[in-house]
Structures are given as C-alpha cells and as structure tokens.
Motif scaffolding. Structure first.
Motif, PDB file in Angstrom:
ATOM      1  N   UNK A 196       0.814  -1.213   0.000  1.00  0.00           N
ATOM      2  CA  UNK A 196       0.000   0.000   0.000  1.00  0.00           C
ATOM      3  C   UNK A 196       0.846   1.262   0.000  1.00  0.00           C
ATOM      4  N   UNK A 197       2.005   1.177  -0.581  1.00  0.00           N
ATOM      5  CA  UNK A 197       2.896   2.333  -0.643  1.00  0.00           C
ATOM      6  C   UNK A 197       2.267   3.400  -1.530  1.00  0.00           C
ATOM      7  N   UNK A 198       1.891   4.546  -0.970  1.00  0.00           N
ATOM      8  CA  UNK A 198       1.234   5.566  -1.787  1.00  0.00           C
ATOM      9  C   UNK A 198       2.155   6.186  -2.823  1.00  0.00           C
ATOM     10  N   UNK A 199       3.454   6.083  -2.625  1.00  0.00           N
ATOM     11  CA  UNK A 199       4.384   6.690  -3.570  1.00  0.00           C
ATOM     12  C   UNK A 199       4.514   5.820  -4.820  1.00  0.00           C
ATOM     13  N   UNK A 200       4.716   4.540  -4.619  1.00  0.00           N
ATOM     14  CA  UNK A 200       4.939   3.653  -5.753  1.00  0.00           C
ATOM     15  C   UNK A 200       3.643   3.118  -6.345  1.00  0.00           C
ATOM     16  N   UNK A 201       2.651   2.848  -5.526  1.00  0.00           N
ATOM     17  CA  UNK A 201       1.365   2.371  -6.025  1.00  0.00           C
ATOM     18  C   UNK A 201       1.451   0.964  -6.586  1.00  0.00           C
ATOM     19  N   UNK A 202       0.445   0.590  -7.345  1.00  0.00           N
ATOM     20  CA  UNK A 202       0.377  -0.746  -7.933  1.00  0.00           C
ATOM     21  C   UNK A 202       1.150  -0.782  -9.246  1.00  0.00           C
ATOM     22  N   UNK A 203       1.530  -1.986  -9.684  1.00  0.00           N
ATOM     23  CA  UNK A 203       2.206  -2.082 -10.975  1.00  0.00           C
ATOM     24  C   UNK A 203       1.288  -1.636 -12.109  1.00  0.00           C
ATOM     25  N   UNK A 204       1.888  -1.223 -13.208  1.00  0.00           N
ATOM     26  CA  UNK A 204       1.120  -0.768 -14.361  1.00  0.00           C
ATOM     27  C   UNK A 204       0.438  -1.951 -15.048  1.00  0.00           C
ATOM     28  N   UNK A 205      -0.371  -1.668 -16.057  1.00  0.00           N
ATOM     29  CA  UNK A 205      -1.196  -2.677 -16.710  1.00  0.00           C
ATOM     30  C   UNK A 205      -0.360  -3.806 -17.326  1.00  0.00           C
ATOM     31  N   UNK A 206       0.687  -3.458 -18.042  1.00  0.00           N
ATOM     32  CA  UNK A 206       1.530  -4.479 -18.685  1.00  0.00           C
ATOM     33  C   UNK A 206       2.176  -5.389 -17.646  1.00  0.00           C
ATOM     34  N   UNK A 207       2.659  -4.814 -16.551  1.00  0.00           N
ATOM     35  CA  UNK A 207       3.297  -5.608 -15.505  1.00  0.00           C
ATOM     36  C   UNK A 207       2.285  -6.539 -14.846  1.00  0.00           C
ATOM     37  N   UNK A 208       1.043  -6.089 -14.665  1.00  0.00           N
ATOM     38  CA  UNK A 208       0.011  -6.945 -14.098  1.00  0.00           C
ATOM     39  C   UNK A 208      -0.305  -8.106 -15.037  1.00  0.00           C
ATOM     40  N   UNK A 209      -0.334  -7.832 -16.353  1.00  0.00           N
ATOM     41  CA  UNK A 209      -0.580  -8.902 -17.331  1.00  0.00           C
ATOM     42  C   UNK A 209       0.546  -9.935 -17.300  1.00  0.00           C
ATOM     43  N   UNK A 210       1.796  -9.468 -17.180  1.00  0.00           N
ATOM     44  CA  UNK A 210       2.922 -10.393 -17.112  1.00  0.00           C
ATOM     45  C   UNK A 210       2.846 -11.272 -15.866  1.00  0.00           C
ATOM     46  N   UNK A 211       2.430 -10.677 -14.743  1.00  0.00           N
ATOM     47  CA  UNK A 211       2.284 -11.458 -13.514  1.00  0.00           C
ATOM     48  C   UNK A 211       1.218 -12.528 -13.667  1.00  0.00           C
ATOM     49  N   UNK A 212       0.088 -12.178 -14.295  1.00  0.00           N
ATOM     50  CA  UNK A 212      -0.981 -13.157 -14.510  1.00  0.00           C
ATOM     51  C   UNK A 212      -0.512 -14.269 -15.436  1.00  0.00           C
ATOM     52  N   UNK A 213       0.228 -13.897 -16.485  1.00  0.00           N
ATOM     53  CA  UNK A 213       0.731 -14.893 -17.433  1.00  0.00           C
ATOM     54  C   UNK A 213       1.740 -15.819 -16.768  1.00  0.00           C
ATOM     55  N   UNK A 214       2.543 -15.293 -15.873  1.00  0.00           N
ATOM     56  CA  UNK A 214       3.537 -16.114 -15.182  1.00  0.00           C
ATOM     57  C   UNK A 214       2.873 -17.052 -14.186  1.00  0.00           C
ATOM     58  N   UNK A 217      -0.317 -18.265 -14.524  1.00  0.00           N
ATOM     59  CA  UNK A 217      -1.211 -19.178 -15.228  1.00  0.00           C
ATOM     60  C   UNK A 217      -0.546 -20.527 -15.529  1.00  0.00           C
ATOM     61  N   UNK A 218       0.688 -20.598 -16.046  1.00  0.00           N
ATOM     62  CA  UNK A 218       1.291 -21.908 -16.304  1.00  0.00           C
ATOM     63  C   UNK A 218       1.492 -22.724 -15.025  1.00  0.00           C
ATOM     64  N   UNK A 219       1.703 -22.070 -13.910  1.00  0.00           N
ATOM     65  CA  UNK A 219       1.884 -22.792 -12.659  1.00  0.00           C
ATOM     66  C   UNK A 219       0.583 -23.468 -12.238  1.00  0.00           C
ATOM     67  N   UNK A 220      -0.559 -22.840 -12.519  1.00  0.00           N
ATOM     68  CA  UNK A 220      -1.844 -23.395 -12.143  1.00  0.00           C
ATOM     69  C   UNK A 220      -2.283 -24.485 -13.115  1.00  0.00           C
ATOM     70  N   UNK A 221      -1.975 -24.364 -14.400  1.00  0.00           N
ATOM     71  CA  UNK A 221      -2.415 -25.328 -15.415  1.00  0.00           C
ATOM     72  C   UNK A 221      -1.848 -26.736 -15.191  1.00  0.00           C
ATOM     73  N   UNK A 222      -0.558 -26.946 -14.883  1.00  0.00           N
ATOM     74  CA  UNK A 222      -0.069 -28.301 -14.694  1.00  0.00           C
ATOM     75  C   UNK A 222      -0.739 -29.021 -13.522  1.00  0.00           C
ATOM     76  N   UNK A 223      -1.221 -28.303 -12.549  1.00  0.00           N
ATOM     77  CA  UNK A 223      -1.893 -28.942 -11.424  1.00  0.00           C
ATOM     78  C   UNK A 223      -3.193 -29.581 -11.892  1.00  0.00           C
TER      79      UNK A 223
END
Length: 150
Positions: free
Chosen positions: A89-107, A109-115
């Motif tokens: 909750x750092x007010x200075x840095x905030x949340x990651x931008x849209x592209x970074x959030x998409x990369x996190x979701x993509x990273x 997703x493969x971990x969840x699929x093999x299960x």
C-alpha cells in the motif's frame, strides 16, 4: 491537510531530521506547527538517541487528522503508536502498471495449469500418437557449370 513528516536539518552530508506537524502545502524544511521528535540517521540502530518521539503529542495530532508520511509511519509502527504500513500500500509507488500486471498473470497461469492437467490424464488416459517421421529428401549432386559463351 496536516502531515507528520521529516524536516531536514544538519549540514551537507551530515543529515539530521526533526519530526514535525506541518501543512502539506508548506515546503519540507519550511514553516511547521509543532516539533514532535527527531531522527538522527548517522547513529547506529542500537542507540536510543537515534530516534526520539513525543508519543502523547503524536497521538493527539493523529486524532486531529494528521497523516504520517511513509517513513514516519514506519517509526510510529515500531513504537506502537500507529499501525505499521504494508509494503503493497505504498502511496508513492502504487500498484504495478497494466503491462506488468498482465505479465504477472501470465507467469502465474502456467503454474496453475499443470496442477489440473494430471487430474484429466488420470481420468481419461489418451493413447500416445505414433511418432511421425520426417519425409526423406533426395540429395542431388551438384551439376558442373556449363561454360558461358562470349
């Protein structure tokens, strides 16, 4: 808006900070309402003289609506005067931008699929396809170049 923040003092390369209550529109080292303590970053963390806080006045100003900055909130959290701020909750840095959030979701997703994949294979075993051989290509010998007529 009132802020509990650090005001820098000391000389060049020898910082010393006062913890003050000030209007957020005033400059960092400018006019303040009240001094609430000090912080000397040059002293080791083990020394009690490194940080001094007036706990009664700090709780008074927090009740009046003053918000501590991130650095001061960490000091107050260590002294049990206010909750420790979370890193996310750092007010200075905030949340990651849209592209970074998409990369996190993509990273993630493969971990969840093999299960889920072994469960489907166990339920319905699939026959393995026969290996496909690559088509053979005939190699031709290089032809001699015909002499050019002039």
């Amino acid at each position: 808006m009132l802020k509990i923040r650090l005001s820098r003092g000391g000389t060049k390369k020898r910082p010393f900070y006062q913890i003050v209550v000030a209007d957020s529109r005033n400059p960092r080292d400018g006019k303040f309402i009240e001094k609430l303590g000090y912080f000397n970053p040059l002293l080791p963390k083990s020394k009690p003289e490194r940080l001094s806080l007036e706990s009664e006045r700090i709780t008074h100003w927090i009740k009046m609506g003053a918000k501590p900055t991130l650095r001061v909130a960490k000091f107050l959290g260590a002294a049990n005067l206010a909750p420790v701020p979370e890193k996310r909750n750092n007010p200075i840095k905030g949340l990651p931008k849209k592209k970074a959030q998409e990369r996190l979701k993509a990273a993630q997703a493969p971990k969840e699929a093999p299960a889920a994949a072994p469960a489907t294979e166990a339920a319905a075993p699939a026959a393995e396809p026969a290996p496909v051989e690559a088509p053979k290509t005939e190699e031709k010998a290089p032809e001699a170049e015909a002499p050019k007529a002039n």
